[in-house]
Design a protein around this motif. Sequence first.
Motif, short mmCIF file in Angstrom:
data_model
loop_
_atom_site.label_atom_id
_atom_site.label_comp_id
_atom_site.label_asym_id
_atom_site.label_seq_id
_atom_site.Cartn_x
_atom_site.Cartn_y
_atom_site.Cartn_z
N HIS A 79 25.12 34.15 73.91
CA HIS A 79 25.93 32.99 74.32
C HIS A 79 26.57 32.26 73.14
O HIS A 79 26.91 31.08 73.25
CB HIS A 79 25.09 32.02 75.16
CG HIS A 79 24.36 32.69 76.27
ND1 HIS A 79 25.00 33.22 77.37
CD2 HIS A 79 23.04 32.96 76.43
CE1 HIS A 79 24.11 33.78 78.17
NE2 HIS A 79 22.91 33.63 77.62
N THR A 80 26.75 32.95 72.02
CA THR A 80 27.41 32.34 70.86
C THR A 80 28.90 32.60 70.94
O THR A 80 29.34 33.69 71.33
CB THR A 80 26.80 32.87 69.56
OG1 THR A 80 25.48 32.34 69.44
CG2 THR A 80 27.60 32.46 68.34
N PHE A 81 29.68 31.60 70.55
CA PHE A 81 31.14 31.66 70.57
C PHE A 81 31.66 31.57 69.14
O PHE A 81 31.35 30.61 68.42
CB PHE A 81 31.70 30.51 71.41
CG PHE A 81 33.20 30.43 71.40
CD1 PHE A 81 33.96 31.34 72.12
CD2 PHE A 81 33.85 29.45 70.68
CE1 PHE A 81 35.35 31.26 72.12
CE2 PHE A 81 35.23 29.36 70.68
CZ PHE A 81 35.98 30.28 71.40
N ASN A 83 35.15 31.40 67.13
CA ASN A 83 36.57 31.14 67.37
C ASN A 83 37.44 31.95 66.42
O ASN A 83 36.96 32.70 65.58
CB ASN A 83 36.86 29.64 67.28
CG ASN A 83 37.94 29.21 68.26
OD1 ASN A 83 38.88 29.94 68.52
ND2 ASN A 83 37.80 28.01 68.79
N ASN A 99 23.43 30.53 71.35
CA ASN A 99 24.12 29.30 71.77
C ASN A 99 24.85 28.61 70.62
O ASN A 99 24.96 27.39 70.59
CB ASN A 99 23.12 28.32 72.42
CG ASN A 99 22.43 28.93 73.60
OD1 ASN A 99 23.05 29.56 74.44
ND2 ASN A 99 21.11 28.78 73.65
N LEU A 101 28.15 27.70 68.14
CA LEU A 101 29.60 27.45 68.18
C LEU A 101 30.13 27.54 66.75
O LEU A 101 29.72 26.76 65.89
CB LEU A 101 29.90 26.06 68.75
CG LEU A 101 29.52 25.81 70.20
CD1 LEU A 101 29.68 24.33 70.54
CD2 LEU A 101 30.36 26.68 71.12
N ALA A 103 33.60 27.39 64.77
CA ALA A 103 34.98 26.96 64.94
C ALA A 103 35.96 27.87 64.17
O ALA A 103 35.54 28.71 63.38
CB ALA A 103 35.12 25.51 64.49
N ASN A 143 21.66 27.10 68.51
CA ASN A 143 22.32 25.86 68.93
C ASN A 143 23.03 25.14 67.80
O ASN A 143 23.12 23.91 67.78
CB ASN A 143 21.30 24.91 69.58
CG ASN A 143 20.49 25.59 70.64
OD1 ASN A 143 21.03 26.16 71.58
ND2 ASN A 143 19.17 25.56 70.48
N TRP A 145 26.38 24.18 65.57
CA TRP A 145 27.83 24.05 65.64
C TRP A 145 28.36 23.95 64.22
O TRP A 145 27.98 23.03 63.48
CB TRP A 145 28.21 22.83 66.46
CG TRP A 145 29.69 22.54 66.54
CD1 TRP A 145 30.73 23.38 66.31
CD2 TRP A 145 30.28 21.28 66.89
NE1 TRP A 145 31.93 22.75 66.50
CE2 TRP A 145 31.67 21.45 66.86
CE3 TRP A 145 29.76 20.04 67.24
CZ2 TRP A 145 32.56 20.42 67.15
CZ3 TRP A 145 30.63 19.02 67.53
CH2 TRP A 145 32.03 19.21 67.48
N THR A 163 24.55 20.36 63.25
CA THR A 163 26.01 20.33 63.29
C THR A 163 26.53 20.19 61.88
O THR A 163 26.12 19.28 61.14
CB THR A 163 26.51 19.15 64.15
OG1 THR A 163 26.05 19.33 65.49
CG2 THR A 163 28.02 19.07 64.15
#
Length: 191
Positions: A79-81, A83, A99, A101, A103, A143, A145, A163
């Motif tokens: 579930h990692t995105f 970009n 999980n 994110l 960018a 988790n 970002w 983050t």
Amino acid sequence: MTEKEKMLGGFNYNSRDPELLSMYTKARKLLQRYNQLEAMDGEEAQEILTHLLGYKGESVWVNAPFFCDYGENVSIGAHTFINTNCIFLDNNKITIGKNGLIAPFVQIYTAGHPLKASERSAKTGGNTGSYITFTKPVTIGDNVWIGGNTVIMPGVNIGDNTTIGAGSVVTKDMPANVLAFGNPCKVIKTL
């Protein structure tokens, strides 16, 4: 010890070794296909990522264009995105938890060179096109970002639930459960 074993072990190695060049060429061919896919061609994209990456968890999404050196040294949790326009120089292991994110324009480096110019060039046998290279793995927890245009340097570990603000240069480990940003990146507060 093979050049690949030296590379993954963090020792100086020859990046022009035939085995490494073969791995690099394979990755380039897969990336070329991947980066030219139509946006909605998800099934073929997942198939290419499965052949390219060392590990790809369930529902991983990587927006094109994406760039890496070998691919097989990259592990991305479920579930990692990731970009667009990310660059992963995976001369050593890059491990990203679930999980996550990541960018646009995030760069993750595992390779480094000696600081002194006189120590960087591998002038052996008249070959001045090779440079002394060493590596350190990068680990990013679950988790996490990572904000856009962030650069993560070799050997960095980022803890779970952290983050990293956009534009950061992460030169040292970041603990879990914090907001960190800047150049160099530093902890701003606990989350």
